[in-house]
Design a protein around this motif. Structure first.
Motif, mmCIF file in Angstrom:
data_model
loop_
_atom_site.group_PDB
_atom_site.id
_atom_site.type_symbol
_atom_site.label_atom_id
_atom_site.label_comp_id
_atom_site.label_asym_id
_atom_site.label_seq_id
_atom_site.Cartn_x
_atom_site.Cartn_y
_atom_site.Cartn_z
ATOM 1 N N LEU A 133 0.822 -1.212 0.000
ATOM 2 C CA LEU A 133 0.000 0.000 0.000
ATOM 3 C C LEU A 133 0.852 1.256 0.000
ATOM 4 C CD1 LEU A 133 -2.828 -0.946 2.510
ATOM 5 C CD2 LEU A 133 -3.090 -0.443 0.084
ATOM 6 N N THR A 134 1.899 1.270 0.826
ATOM 7 C CA THR A 134 2.775 2.436 0.886
ATOM 8 C C THR A 134 3.491 2.645 -0.443
ATOM 9 O OG1 THR A 134 3.063 2.125 3.259
ATOM 10 C CG2 THR A 134 4.680 3.515 2.146
ATOM 11 N N GLY A 135 3.955 1.567 -1.066
ATOM 12 C CA GLY A 135 4.616 1.665 -2.364
ATOM 13 C C GLY A 135 3.690 2.192 -3.444
ATOM 14 N N ALA A 136 2.455 1.704 -3.451
ATOM 15 C CA ALA A 136 1.482 2.171 -4.446
ATOM 16 C C ALA A 136 1.145 3.640 -4.228
ATOM 17 C CB ALA A 136 0.220 1.313 -4.379
ATOM 18 N N ALA A 137 0.970 4.024 -2.972
ATOM 19 C CA ALA A 137 0.656 5.427 -2.670
ATOM 20 C C ALA A 137 1.826 6.339 -3.038
ATOM 21 C CB ALA A 137 0.300 5.580 -1.192
ATOM 22 N N ALA A 138 3.045 5.920 -2.717
ATOM 23 C CA ALA A 138 4.225 6.733 -3.031
ATOM 24 C C ALA A 138 4.403 6.882 -4.535
ATOM 25 C CB ALA A 138 5.477 6.131 -2.400
ATOM 26 N N ALA A 139 4.203 5.804 -5.272
ATOM 27 C CA ALA A 139 4.339 5.869 -6.734
ATOM 28 C C ALA A 139 3.294 6.806 -7.334
ATOM 29 C CB ALA A 139 4.205 4.468 -7.332
ATOM 30 N N GLY A 140 2.067 6.713 -6.867
ATOM 31 C CA GLY A 140 1.015 7.587 -7.369
ATOM 32 C C GLY A 140 1.246 9.036 -7.001
ATOM 33 N N LEU A 141 1.705 9.269 -5.787
ATOM 34 C CA LEU A 141 1.957 10.630 -5.331
ATOM 35 C C LEU A 141 3.114 11.272 -6.094
ATOM 36 C CD1 LEU A 141 1.054 12.747 -3.311
ATOM 37 C CD2 LEU A 141 2.539 11.685 -1.616
ATOM 38 N N ARG A 142 4.128 10.494 -6.376
ATOM 39 C CA ARG A 142 5.287 11.000 -7.131
ATOM 40 C C ARG A 142 4.888 11.333 -8.565
ATOM 41 N NH1 ARG A 142 9.181 6.851 -9.040
ATOM 42 N NH2 ARG A 142 7.726 5.766 -7.737
ATOM 43 N N ARG A 143 4.020 10.527 -9.150
ATOM 44 C CA ARG A 143 3.635 10.672 -10.553
ATOM 45 C C ARG A 143 2.642 11.814 -10.790
ATOM 46 N NH1 ARG A 143 1.842 5.628 -11.235
ATOM 47 N NH2 ARG A 143 -0.247 6.201 -10.647
ATOM 48 N N ARG A 144 1.778 12.087 -9.836
ATOM 49 C CA ARG A 144 0.715 13.070 -10.035
ATOM 50 C C ARG A 144 1.174 14.499 -9.755
ATOM 51 N NH1 ARG A 144 -4.495 10.980 -10.172
ATOM 52 N NH2 ARG A 144 -4.523 8.751 -9.830
ATOM 53 N N PRO A 145 0.759 15.433 -10.606
ATOM 54 C CA PRO A 145 1.028 16.851 -10.312
ATOM 55 C C PRO A 145 0.104 17.332 -9.188
ATOM 56 C CG PRO A 145 -0.169 16.640 -12.374
ATOM 57 C CD PRO A 145 0.138 15.243 -11.909
ATOM 58 N N TYR A 189 -4.811 8.163 1.298
ATOM 59 C CA TYR A 189 -4.366 8.797 0.050
ATOM 60 C C TYR A 189 -4.995 8.108 -1.159
ATOM 61 C CZ TYR A 189 -1.800 10.084 -4.033
ATOM 62 O OH TYR A 189 -1.498 10.501 -5.302
ATOM 63 N N LEU A 190 -4.946 6.793 -1.196
ATOM 64 C CA LEU A 190 -5.470 6.067 -2.351
ATOM 65 C C LEU A 190 -6.984 6.214 -2.480
ATOM 66 C CD1 LEU A 190 -3.266 2.861 -2.080
ATOM 67 C CD2 LEU A 190 -3.076 4.675 -3.799
ATOM 68 N N THR A 191 -7.667 6.438 -1.363
ATOM 69 C CA THR A 191 -9.127 6.566 -1.390
ATOM 70 C C THR A 191 -9.577 8.014 -1.591
ATOM 71 O OG1 THR A 191 -9.266 4.686 0.111
ATOM 72 C CG2 THR A 191 -11.227 6.052 -0.107
ATOM 73 N N TYR A 192 -8.977 8.952 -0.846
ATOM 74 C CA TYR A 192 -9.463 10.327 -0.831
ATOM 75 C C TYR A 192 -8.502 11.352 -1.407
ATOM 76 C CZ TYR A 192 -12.585 8.182 2.549
ATOM 77 O OH TYR A 192 -13.484 7.354 3.151
ATOM 78 N N GLY A 193 -7.228 11.056 -1.451
ATOM 79 C CA GLY A 193 -6.240 12.065 -1.818
ATOM 80 C C GLY A 193 -6.136 12.378 -3.297
ATOM 81 N N ARG A 194 -6.555 11.455 -4.130
ATOM 82 C CA ARG A 194 -6.463 11.672 -5.572
ATOM 83 C C ARG A 194 -7.763 12.227 -6.102
ATOM 84 N NH1 ARG A 194 -5.073 5.807 -7.444
ATOM 85 N NH2 ARG A 194 -6.867 5.465 -6.124
ATOM 86 N N ARG A 195 -7.646 13.194 -7.002
ATOM 87 C CA ARG A 195 -8.843 13.742 -7.649
ATOM 88 C C ARG A 195 -9.251 12.808 -8.778
ATOM 89 N NH1 ARG A 195 -9.947 18.987 -6.158
ATOM 90 N NH2 ARG A 195 -8.206 20.066 -5.168
ATOM 91 N N LYS A 196 -10.515 12.556 -8.886
ATOM 92 C CA LYS A 196 -11.043 11.678 -9.937
ATOM 93 C C LYS A 196 -11.246 12.484 -11.224
ATOM 94 C CE LYS A 196 -11.579 8.344 -6.982
ATOM 95 N NZ LYS A 196 -10.370 7.751 -6.543
#
Length: 54
Positions: free
Chosen positions: A6-18, A43-50
């Motif tokens: 979960l931490t790896g997926a969140a970190a990868a997504g956070l690094r990739r997204r502006p 983060y994976l549930t609420y932190g990303r904008r859809k």
């Protein structure tokens, strides 16, 4: 093991997204994803904008 994934997926997504595709401040999410197990899930549930991105 699940926390690591979960931490790896969140970190990868956070690094990739502006910043414009993230709810809140990116720096706060960086700190938050290391609060186990709730940070990465939040983060994976609420932190990303859809509806943004490719």
């Amino acid at each position: 093991m699940a926390e690591l994934v979960l931490t790896g997926a969140a970190a990868a997504g956070l690094r990739r997204r502006p910043q414009r595709e993230i709810r809140g401040w990116k720096g706060v999410w960086w700190l938050g994803i290391f609060v186990q197990p709730f940070g990465p899930i939040a983060y994976l549930t609420y932190g990303r904008r859809k509806g943004h991105g490719s």
